[in-house]
Every structure is written in structure tokens, then in C-alpha cells.
Design a protein around this motif. Structure first.
Motif, short mmCIF file in Angstrom:
data_model
loop_
_atom_site.label_atom_id
_atom_site.label_comp_id
_atom_site.label_asym_id
_atom_site.label_seq_id
_atom_site.Cartn_x
_atom_site.Cartn_y
_atom_site.Cartn_z
N GLN A 84 1.92 -22.26 -8.90
CA GLN A 84 2.50 -21.18 -9.69
C GLN A 84 1.40 -20.26 -10.24
N ALA A 85 0.27 -20.82 -10.60
CA ALA A 85 -0.85 -20.00 -11.06
C ALA A 85 -1.27 -19.04 -9.94
N ARG A 86 -1.34 -19.54 -8.74
CA ARG A 86 -1.71 -18.70 -7.59
C ARG A 86 -0.63 -17.67 -7.31
N MET A 87 0.62 -18.04 -7.47
CA MET A 87 1.72 -17.08 -7.28
C MET A 87 1.55 -15.90 -8.24
N LEU A 88 1.25 -16.21 -9.50
CA LEU A 88 1.04 -15.14 -10.48
C LEU A 88 -0.17 -14.28 -10.13
N GLN A 89 -1.22 -14.90 -9.63
CA GLN A 89 -2.45 -14.18 -9.33
C GLN A 89 -2.31 -13.23 -8.14
N THR A 90 -1.33 -13.47 -7.28
CA THR A 90 -1.17 -12.61 -6.10
C THR A 90 -0.17 -11.48 -6.30
N ILE A 91 0.59 -11.50 -7.38
CA ILE A 91 1.52 -10.40 -7.63
C ILE A 91 0.71 -9.13 -7.88
N GLY A 92 1.07 -8.07 -7.19
CA GLY A 92 0.39 -6.79 -7.35
C GLY A 92 -0.90 -6.66 -6.58
N MET A 93 -1.27 -7.69 -5.84
CA MET A 93 -2.52 -7.67 -5.08
C MET A 93 -2.22 -7.73 -3.59
N PRO A 94 -2.20 -6.59 -2.93
CA PRO A 94 -1.96 -6.60 -1.48
C PRO A 94 -3.05 -7.38 -0.74
N LEU A 95 -2.68 -7.97 0.37
CA LEU A 95 -3.64 -8.69 1.19
C LEU A 95 -4.42 -7.74 2.08
N GLY A 96 -3.80 -6.61 2.40
CA GLY A 96 -4.42 -5.64 3.29
C GLY A 96 -3.46 -4.50 3.52
N ARG A 97 -3.75 -3.73 4.56
CA ARG A 97 -2.88 -2.61 4.90
C ARG A 97 -2.79 -2.52 6.41
N MET A 98 -1.84 -1.71 6.87
CA MET A 98 -1.70 -1.51 8.30
C MET A 98 -2.54 -0.32 8.73
N GLY A 99 -3.25 -0.50 9.80
CA GLY A 99 -4.06 0.58 10.35
C GLY A 99 -3.20 1.54 11.16
N ALA A 100 -3.82 2.55 11.73
CA ALA A 100 -3.13 3.60 12.48
C ALA A 100 -2.37 3.04 13.69
N ASN A 101 -2.86 1.95 14.26
CA ASN A 101 -2.21 1.37 15.44
C ASN A 101 -1.39 0.13 15.10
N GLY A 102 -1.08 -0.05 13.83
CA GLY A 102 -0.27 -1.18 13.41
C GLY A 102 -1.04 -2.46 13.18
N GLU A 103 -2.36 -2.41 13.28
CA GLU A 103 -3.17 -3.60 13.09
C GLU A 103 -3.39 -3.87 11.60
N PHE A 104 -3.65 -5.12 11.28
CA PHE A 104 -3.94 -5.51 9.91
C PHE A 104 -5.38 -5.13 9.57
N VAL A 105 -5.54 -4.46 8.42
CA VAL A 105 -6.86 -4.06 7.96
C VAL A 105 -7.04 -4.64 6.55
N PRO A 106 -8.00 -5.56 6.38
CA PRO A 106 -8.23 -6.12 5.04
C PRO A 106 -8.68 -5.02 4.08
N LEU A 107 -8.35 -5.20 2.80
CA LEU A 107 -8.78 -4.24 1.80
C LEU A 107 -10.28 -4.34 1.57
N SER A 108 -10.90 -3.21 1.32
CA SER A 108 -12.32 -3.20 0.96
C SER A 108 -12.45 -3.72 -0.48
N SER A 109 -13.65 -4.01 -0.90
CA SER A 109 -13.90 -4.46 -2.27
C SER A 109 -13.45 -3.40 -3.27
N GLU A 110 -13.68 -2.14 -2.92
CA GLU A 110 -13.29 -1.04 -3.80
C GLU A 110 -11.76 -0.96 -3.94
#
Length: 176
Positions: A84-110
Motif C-alpha cells: 500500500q505504501a508503494r501504491m501511494l508512492q506511484t499515484i501521480g508518477m507516470p512510468l514513461g510516455r509514448m514516443g512518436a512511433n508508439g514505443e515506450f519512452v522512460p521519463l528523464s530525471s527532469e
């Protein structure tokens, strides 16, 4: 160009048994003979201060950076389990985004830092997740964690920690 984001709070993983929360020490108090003086033990003072602090939190306007510390504190106090602690920590934090060709792109540190500093309504997010599970008729299936979300909501709204803990430590689903 950002097409969409993947968020761990919208996907409830199929995990094995959640780690048990740490055992909290019992708080004690003693009264003097005239019963007008009460001496609190150190544990009782800590518990009282913790309860006062918890009641002043605004879970409707909290950043993921703030929630990280709060969720760890809730876990250490035994109010929620580690999952449950981890569930709370991941709310509002995307894992990444989709690139132009539909591929998964991890978020940068920024990008991660930007999301970590944005205010999140944790009450509304949990309620939304619960409504989604209900709409898909997944609320009765233990592998989707509906009871964990329900008990988290109860803890954040000041409900019974014992009821929340009992709901979150129910038997895990069988792995078939």
C-alpha cells in the motif's frame, strides 16, 4: 510529442502476499495516586504527536515527493502495509510516455522531478481507481487490490486503522 502516459496507479498489479507492516509498540500511561496527574510514556507521547500530525495533513493537495515520506511513515506505524505504501508512492508518477512511433519512452530525471513536484489529490485518485475497478466488475477479484485501495482510502480519510489493517492483510490470491 507526448501522446499519453503510463501510470502505475491506473494498473493494479497482481502481486503475491503483501509484506506485513512492522509491529507498533504499545503506548502506556500511568496515573498518580491523586488521579489528577497523568504521566505518558515516551511511546504514548510519540503516538499522540503522530496522531495530531496525521490529522493536519491535506491529502487532496500533496505532491508525490511529500507522499513518499508520508507513506513510509504510515507503513512504519503499521497503518498500511508495504504494498500500500508503494501504491501511494506511484499515484501521480507516470512510468514513461509514448514516443512518436508508439514505443515506450522512460521519463528523464527532469521529467520525473516535474511530476514529483505537482500537487495530487490522493483521495480523488484512489476513489477514481476504485470506481474504475467497480465499473469493470473487478472489485470482487482479490488480485486487483480493491480492498487495499479501500483500506488506504479509510486511512487517509481518518478511518479505523485496525479495520484498514485487517482488510489489507487478508489472505493473498492463489497463484494459478
Amino acid at each position: 510529442m507526448q501522446i499519453g502516459t503510463l501510470n502505475a496507479a491506473t494498473y493494479v498489479g497482481r502481486t503475491a502476499a503483501a509484506a506485513a507492516p512492522p509491529t507498533a509498540r504499545a503506548a502506556g500511561a500511568t496515573a498518580s495516586a491523586d488521579s489528577s496527574v497523568v504521566t505518558l510514556s515516551e511511546a504514548a507521547r510519540t503516538a499522540l504527536a503522530s496522531a495530531s500530525e496525521a490529522s493536519g495533513r491535506d491529502y487532496e493537495h500533496m505532491t508525490p515527493s511529500e507522499m513518499k515520506g508520508v507513506s513510509e511513515e504510515l507503513w512504519r506505524s503499521g497503518k498500511i502495509d508495504i504494498t500500500q505504501a508503494r501504491m501511494l508512492q506511484t499515484i501521480g508518477m507516470p512510468l514513461g510516455r509514448m514516443g512518436a512511433n508508439g514505443e515506450f519512452v522512460p521519463l528523464s530525471s527532469e521529467e520525473q522531478a516535474q511530476f514529483a513536484s505537482r500537487s495530487v489529490n490522493y483521495i480523488q485518485s484512489i476513489q477514481g481507481t476504485m470506481k474504475f475497478l467497480e465499473s469493470k466488475h473487478l472489485d470482487a477479484d482479490p488480485q486487483y487490490g480493491y480492498e487495499s485501495w479501500r483500506s488506504l482510502l479509510a486511512v487517509l480519510q481518518g478511518g479505523s486503522a485496525n479495520a484498514a489493517r485487517a482488510a489489507s492483510t487478508a489472505a493473498p490470491p492463489s497463484q494459478t
